[in-house]
Design a protein around this motif. Structure first.
Motif, PDB file in Angstrom:
ATOM      1  N   VAL A  53       0.768  -1.223  -0.015  1.00  0.00           N
ATOM      2  CA  VAL A  53      -0.007  -0.060   0.086  1.00  0.00           C
ATOM      3  C   VAL A  53       0.826   1.370   0.052  1.00  0.00           C
ATOM      4  O   VAL A  53       0.646   2.074  -0.851  1.00  0.00           O
ATOM      5  CB  VAL A  53      -0.925   0.033   1.212  1.00  0.00           C
ATOM      6  CG1 VAL A  53      -1.816   1.175   1.239  1.00  0.00           C
ATOM      7  CG2 VAL A  53      -1.933  -1.208   1.283  1.00  0.00           C
ATOM      8  N   GLU A  54       1.973   1.347   0.794  1.00  0.00           N
ATOM      9  CA  GLU A  54       2.806   2.502   0.757  1.00  0.00           C
ATOM     10  C   GLU A  54       3.992   2.412  -0.065  1.00  0.00           C
ATOM     11  O   GLU A  54       4.865   1.409   0.174  1.00  0.00           O
ATOM     12  CB  GLU A  54       3.463   2.752   2.464  1.00  0.00           C
ATOM     13  CG  GLU A  54       2.153   2.990   3.397  1.00  0.00           C
ATOM     14  CD  GLU A  54       1.474   4.160   3.344  1.00  0.00           C
ATOM     15  OE1 GLU A  54       2.163   4.993   2.625  1.00  0.00           O
ATOM     16  OE2 GLU A  54       0.442   4.316   3.641  1.00  0.00           O
ATOM     17  N   ALA A  74      -4.190  -6.373  -0.834  1.00  0.00           N
ATOM     18  CA  ALA A  74      -3.354  -5.273  -0.136  1.00  0.00           C
ATOM     19  C   ALA A  74      -2.306  -5.736   0.643  1.00  0.00           C
ATOM     20  O   ALA A  74      -2.855  -6.594   1.533  1.00  0.00           O
ATOM     21  CB  ALA A  74      -4.158  -4.170   0.361  1.00  0.00           C
ATOM     22  N   LEU A  75      -1.091  -5.557   0.712  1.00  0.00           N
ATOM     23  CA  LEU A  75      -0.028  -5.827   1.523  1.00  0.00           C
ATOM     24  C   LEU A  75       0.234  -4.738   2.512  1.00  0.00           C
ATOM     25  O   LEU A  75       0.804  -3.538   1.832  1.00  0.00           O
ATOM     26  CB  LEU A  75       1.108  -6.512   0.981  1.00  0.00           C
ATOM     27  CG  LEU A  75       1.009  -7.907   0.364  1.00  0.00           C
ATOM     28  CD1 LEU A  75       2.240  -8.332  -0.423  1.00  0.00           C
ATOM     29  CD2 LEU A  75       0.457  -8.903   1.256  1.00  0.00           C
ATOM     30  N   THR A  76       0.081  -4.484   3.814  1.00  0.00           N
ATOM     31  CA  THR A  76       0.507  -3.443   4.349  1.00  0.00           C
ATOM     32  C   THR A  76       1.103  -3.572   5.803  1.00  0.00           C
ATOM     33  O   THR A  76       0.466  -4.541   6.414  1.00  0.00           O
ATOM     34  CB  THR A  76      -0.669  -2.327   4.624  1.00  0.00           C
ATOM     35  OG1 THR A  76      -0.392  -1.419   5.100  1.00  0.00           O
ATOM     36  CG2 THR A  76      -1.799  -2.970   5.359  1.00  0.00           C
ATOM     37  N   GLY A  85     -11.248  -0.759  -3.057  1.00  0.00           N
ATOM     38  CA  GLY A  85     -11.203  -1.493  -4.052  1.00  0.00           C
ATOM     39  C   GLY A  85     -10.448  -2.713  -4.465  1.00  0.00           C
ATOM     40  O   GLY A  85     -10.523  -3.602  -5.082  1.00  0.00           O
ATOM     41  N   PHE A  86      -9.669  -2.955  -3.010  1.00  0.00           N
ATOM     42  CA  PHE A  86      -8.793  -4.099  -3.078  1.00  0.00           C
ATOM     43  C   PHE A  86      -9.897  -5.227  -2.691  1.00  0.00           C
ATOM     44  O   PHE A  86     -11.019  -5.187  -1.929  1.00  0.00           O
ATOM     45  CB  PHE A  86      -7.961  -4.099  -2.083  1.00  0.00           C
ATOM     46  CG  PHE A  86      -6.505  -3.141  -2.148  1.00  0.00           C
ATOM     47  CD1 PHE A  86      -5.529  -3.644  -2.770  1.00  0.00           C
ATOM     48  CD2 PHE A  86      -6.556  -1.638  -1.668  1.00  0.00           C
ATOM     49  CE1 PHE A  86      -4.534  -2.876  -3.312  1.00  0.00           C
ATOM     50  CE2 PHE A  86      -5.728  -0.799  -2.042  1.00  0.00           C
ATOM     51  CZ  PHE A  86      -4.466  -1.587  -2.511  1.00  0.00           C
ATOM     52  N   ASP A  87      -9.349  -6.536  -3.244  1.00  0.00           N
ATOM     53  CA  ASP A  87     -10.218  -7.840  -3.270  1.00  0.00           C
ATOM     54  C   ASP A  87      -9.804  -8.468  -1.812  1.00  0.00           C
ATOM     55  O   ASP A  87     -10.890  -8.938  -1.120  1.00  0.00           O
ATOM     56  CB  ASP A  87      -9.811  -8.663  -4.015  1.00  0.00           C
ATOM     57  CG  ASP A  87     -10.199  -8.170  -5.545  1.00  0.00           C
ATOM     58  OD1 ASP A  87     -11.380  -8.504  -5.867  1.00  0.00           O
ATOM     59  OD2 ASP A  87      -9.513  -7.565  -6.170  1.00  0.00           O
ATOM     60  N   ASP A  88      -8.673  -8.122  -1.144  1.00  0.00           N
ATOM     61  CA  ASP A  88      -8.444  -8.727  -0.018  1.00  0.00           C
ATOM     62  C   ASP A  88      -7.641  -8.019   0.819  1.00  0.00           C
ATOM     63  O   ASP A  88      -6.864  -6.883   0.122  1.00  0.00           O
ATOM     64  CB  ASP A  88      -8.231 -10.107  -0.268  1.00  0.00           C
ATOM     65  CG  ASP A  88      -8.479 -11.242   1.178  1.00  0.00           C
ATOM     66  OD1 ASP A  88      -8.381 -10.644   2.193  1.00  0.00           O
ATOM     67  OD2 ASP A  88      -9.335 -12.109   0.713  1.00  0.00           O
ATOM     68  N   TYR A  89      -7.008  -8.421   1.979  1.00  0.00           N
ATOM     69  CA  TYR A  89      -6.166  -7.531   2.861  1.00  0.00           C
ATOM     70  C   TYR A  89      -5.103  -8.530   3.771  1.00  0.00           C
ATOM     71  O   TYR A  89      -5.863  -9.542   4.340  1.00  0.00           O
ATOM     72  CB  TYR A  89      -6.790  -6.633   3.721  1.00  0.00           C
ATOM     73  CG  TYR A  89      -6.119  -6.076   4.979  1.00  0.00           C
ATOM     74  CD1 TYR A  89      -5.646  -4.589   4.754  1.00  0.00           C
ATOM     75  CD2 TYR A  89      -5.934  -6.547   6.069  1.00  0.00           C
ATOM     76  CE1 TYR A  89      -4.843  -4.209   5.795  1.00  0.00           C
ATOM     77  CE2 TYR A  89      -5.355  -5.930   7.315  1.00  0.00           C
ATOM     78  CZ  TYR A  89      -4.653  -4.567   7.025  1.00  0.00           C
ATOM     79  OH  TYR A  89      -4.189  -4.069   8.169  1.00  0.00           O
TER      80      TYR A  89
END
Length: 834
Positions: free
Chosen positions: A755-756, A785-787, A802-806
């Protein structure tokens, strides 16, 4: 009168006239001489003339009779009272026009109908009794009843009945004549007088009247009986024993007499006087006397009437109010609304006078008392405005007042009470500024925590990933031990970071619970497996016991439940050497039957975590749940920790709706208990089914082509190697721009995106990727998303972006496998991948 002799003479003359007209003279006429015959003819002519005169008089008499009949009919029909002719049963035989008009019914409909049906039901007995008395005694009877018109309205009527005597009626047929007079006005006037008399007698006022003789009051001619309220009887005044003057307080008598003389001389006939009177037992009462003069033709007063009202209570109340207003510490003013729209100060209590000065009475209050052109109380429907903040000008300069203003109903006045809140407003401004500064500091703290979370988790992800990769290489036992110790230290450091973040959430009141199905035993078994290594190092054993009555599937937050249990297990292992930590679960309320019905109340479970450690002294058993509190450093120096675990666990349990407590004996161990309510799923899963939770460690994820977008080189290597070990084909890039360039030409099953990132951030890159005009089918590529951010609400923000997963960092391969499994299960419907 009818005359028989006249009829006989007329018959004889008629026969003679007929004989002459037919020339058929009687036999004796033949023997008559001419002279006798002439006399006969002359006699006939004379009789004819007389007959004609009689006919003329008869016609005149008939005309007069008709006129008399018409006058009688008019008098009968248009008489001011209704007239009815009744038979002995009360049936109407005849009615005049006035009577039918009174009842609102045509005469043709009244004839033949009983008059009693028009009498009110409660008066019918008296009506029939009156008719009976008229027939029995032969004397007229008068009674008052209520009659009902056709439209249902009623009126009071006076009925007078008498026997009707007529020579035209046979003696056996008796009729009654009834006169009906509408007396509604009289009855209403009588009722009004009666009500007025009752009101007067019940009121605190008495009425008194006396004549004026040679300018002096004469003896009382009338006084109402409620003079007894003042201890006097009517006889005391009507007998002349007491005069009107004797009732007035001696101190007020000269003023009252002077006022009466002045008003009499001025020509006024009505006015009011306020004075005191002395009751018979010497008590002083305050009264208001409404005086009315009666004058003669010369204008001299000949009679005085007074309505004397006892106003003692209101006078005393007014005095009490004046005392309150004078002693009130807050300013209170009375403002008059002038016809011009201006507001004039009419009254101010001493507190207001001290603030505004004595010179403002009678002046407009807009310049100093209120800075508004129109008073808000005038525009408010209730006529009352509370806590209105207003700037006023006082002798000490500008001040801020809270005002309560009320418009007096029916009077052009406003009453205002004020409280000086200048210092309070200044304090509020200071508090507002302080609160804004606090909010700024809180936002800065949240931003700091978010930044620290990201900055610490990013290298932690590299450290733990590299350690996990290192354990998969060929190592000597000593090297494997060193790496395992480093990995455990990194895990402890990550727990400390998580505790600090959870503390931040709890402190801000932002901690929330998930609500999804989960298996209790599987959740707790997974939690215990995390502590197998720690337990083994200290020679401890872990035991889990779940009561058979506990439902297999519940609705709740398994993550937070595991966090609480994990904190308690970690706490027990820290202070236990070569012992046992036992986790037990049992129901604390009756469970539903086997008929499939959902219970009316949640299922309550009791959890306990017991250890054989050093125990907790009684004086510290409550303090251990406070933030940053630990046992004596000499006892737990080696245990470490932040002192947040138990306090966070306590907050989480209370958020679940339960309670956490401890029972401990020093030297024998401790047992931590907590209870929590859970719901049952609406439909229990069939035999062999498990709830939709994350895959276990042994779950297999099908090989996928993955694009890894990670700007940190170490984390890129860690993620790439871990994924490749699971059979995935991984392509790694270090920026969002590079990812978009690659996605425009190469299809992937999914994208793992940091993400960042410098340049294009993860959400910005995703926003461009979702443009089908540019990327076609690739715009639908699932993106995870990887954060390193793990603060509250971040997952929701990523989903909304809008990310499908986290998946948070440091990457837990269980969570990553679960996310990839969800992507794989839904990716086939999006697009085909090589």
């Amino acid at each position: 009168m009818h005359d028989p002799d006249s009829d006989e003479m007329l018959a004889t003359l008629r026969r003679k006239a007929e004989s002459l007209a037919t020339d058929a003279l009687p036999a004796e006429a033949a023997a008559m001489s001419a002279e006798a015959l002439a006399r006969l003819v002359h006699e006939l002519r004379v009789n004819q003339i007389e007959l004609e005169l009689q006919n003329e008089e008869l016609r005149r008499t008939q005309s007069e009779l008709a006129q008399t009949r018409d006058r009688y009919a008019n008098l009968y029909d248009f008489a001011p009272a209704g007239y009815f002719t009744l038979d002995t049963r009360g049936v109407i035989l005849e009615a005049n026009l006035k009577g039918s008009t009174m009842l609102g019914i045509p005469r043709t409909e009244l004839i033949g109908k009983p008059f009693g049906v028009r009498v009110a039901r409660l008066d019918q007995t008296a009506f029939h009794a009156g008719i009976g008395r008229t027939l029995d005694t032969g004397l007229p009877q008068t009674l008052e009843v209520r009659l009902t018109r056709r439209d249902g309205s009623r009126f009071y009527a006076e009925l007078t009945t008498e026997i009707c005597t007529s020579q035209d009626l046979p003696p056996a047929q008796t009729t009654l004549r009834m006169m009906v007079a509408d007396v509604s006005l009289r009855c209403e006037a009588n009722e009004t007088m009666r009500q007025a008399s009752l009101i007067l007698e019940a009121s605190p006022a008495y009425l008194i009247r006396y004549p004026v003789i040679d300018g002096d009051p004469g003896p009382v001619s009338f006084v109402s009986s409620n003079i007894a309220r003042f201890g006097f009887s009517r006889e005391d005044l009507l007998s002349g024993e007491r005069s009107p003057r004797s009732l007035v307080h001696p101190e007020d008598l000269p003023r009252v007499e002077a006022a009466l003389r002045d008003q009499a001389a001025s020509g006024r006939n009505a006015f009011a006087l306020d004075y005191r009177i002395l009751t018979k037992n010497g008590q002083v009462r305050h009264v208001t006397d409404r005086v009315q003069f009666t004058r003669n033709a010369a204008g001299a007063v000949i009679d005085v009437q007074g309505l004397v009202l006892d106003v003692t209570e209101s006078v005393l109340a007014r005095r009490d109010l004046e005392t309150v207003l004078d002693s009130a510490p807050i300013p209170i003013v009375k403002v008059r609304l002038a016809e011009s729209g201006d507001r004039i100060l009419e009254y101010q209590n001493p507190a207001a006078e001290r603030i505004f000065g004595p010179m403002n009475l009678g002046k407009s209050c807009k310049a100093y008392l209120c800075n508004k052109e129109t008073c808000p109380v005038l525009t408010d429907a209730s006529g009352l405005v509370r806590d209105r903040e207003c700037s006023v000008t006082t002798l000490d300069g500008e001040r801020i007042m809270y005002k309560t203003a009320r418009k007096l109903p029916g009077a052009p006045y406003i009453i205002e009470a004020m409280i000086d809140v200048t210092e309070l407003m200044r304090t509020r401004e200071r508090l507002t500024k302080a609160m804004e500064a606090s909010q700024t500091a809180n936002r800065a703290k949240s931003q700091f925590l978010a930044t620290m979370s990201h900055e610490i988790r990013t290298p932690m992800n590299g450290i733990m990933g590299m350690l996990e990769l290192a354990t998969a290489t060929e190592l000597t036992p000593e090297q494997h031990e060193y790496i395992d110790l480093a990995r455990q230290s990194a895990q402890n450091l990550l727990e400390i970071i998580n505790d600090i973040l959870d503390f931040s959430r709890v402190e801000a009141g932002r901690m929330e619970l998930a609500r999804r199905p989960f298996a209790v035993r599987a959740t707790l078994e997974g939690c215990l497996r995390l502590f197998d290594g720690l337990a083994a190092r200290h020679g401890n054993s872990l035991v889990l016991a779940v009561d058979q009555a506990v439902p297999k599937i519940l609705i709740g937050d398994p993550g937070r439940l595991a966090q609480v249990v994990g904190n308690l297990i970690s706490n027990g292992l820290k202070f236990t050497k070569k012992g046992t930590v036992r986790v037990t679960v049992a129901p604390v309320m009756p469970l539903p039957g086997t008929d499939g019905r959902q219970p009316a109340a949640p299922v309550g479970l009791l959890f306990s975590v017991a250890d054989d450690g050093i125990g907790i002294p009684p004086d510290k058993q409550e303090r251990i749940f406070d933030y940053f509190t630990q046992l004596d450093a000499s006892l737990n120096r080696g245990a470490g920790g932040t002192g947040l675990g138990l306090s966070i666990s306590k907050s989480l349990v209370e958020l679940m709706g339960g309670r956490l407590w401890v029972q401990s004996t020093p030297g024998q161990g401790s047992t931590f208990f907590f209870n929590a309510p859970f719901d049952l799923p609406e439909k229990a899963p069939q035999h062999g089914q498990t709830p939709a939770t994350a895959p276990t460690a042994g779950a297999t994820v099908p090989p996928m082509s993955i694009l890894l977008v990670e700007d940190n080189f170490i984390n890129q290597i860690v993620a790439k190697r871990l994924l490749e070990r699971r059979g995935h084909v991984v392509t790694a890039v270090d920026s969002g721009a590079a990812a978009l360039e690659l996605l425009a030409t190469t299809p992937f099953h999914c994208v793992l995106m940091d993400v960042e990132m410098p340049g294009l951030s993860g959400p910005e890159t995703l926003a461009q990727l979702r443009d089908p005009a540019r990327f076609g089918e690739a715009a639908q590529t699932p993106v995870v998303a990887l954060t390193a951010h793990a603060l509250k609400g971040y997952r929701e923000r990523m989903v909304e972006a809008g990310f499908d997963d986290y998946v948070p960092k440091p990457i837990d391969m269980h969570e990553l496998d679960a996310a990839l499994t969800r992507i794989a299960n839904g990716a086939g419907s999006r697009t085909d991948r090589p």
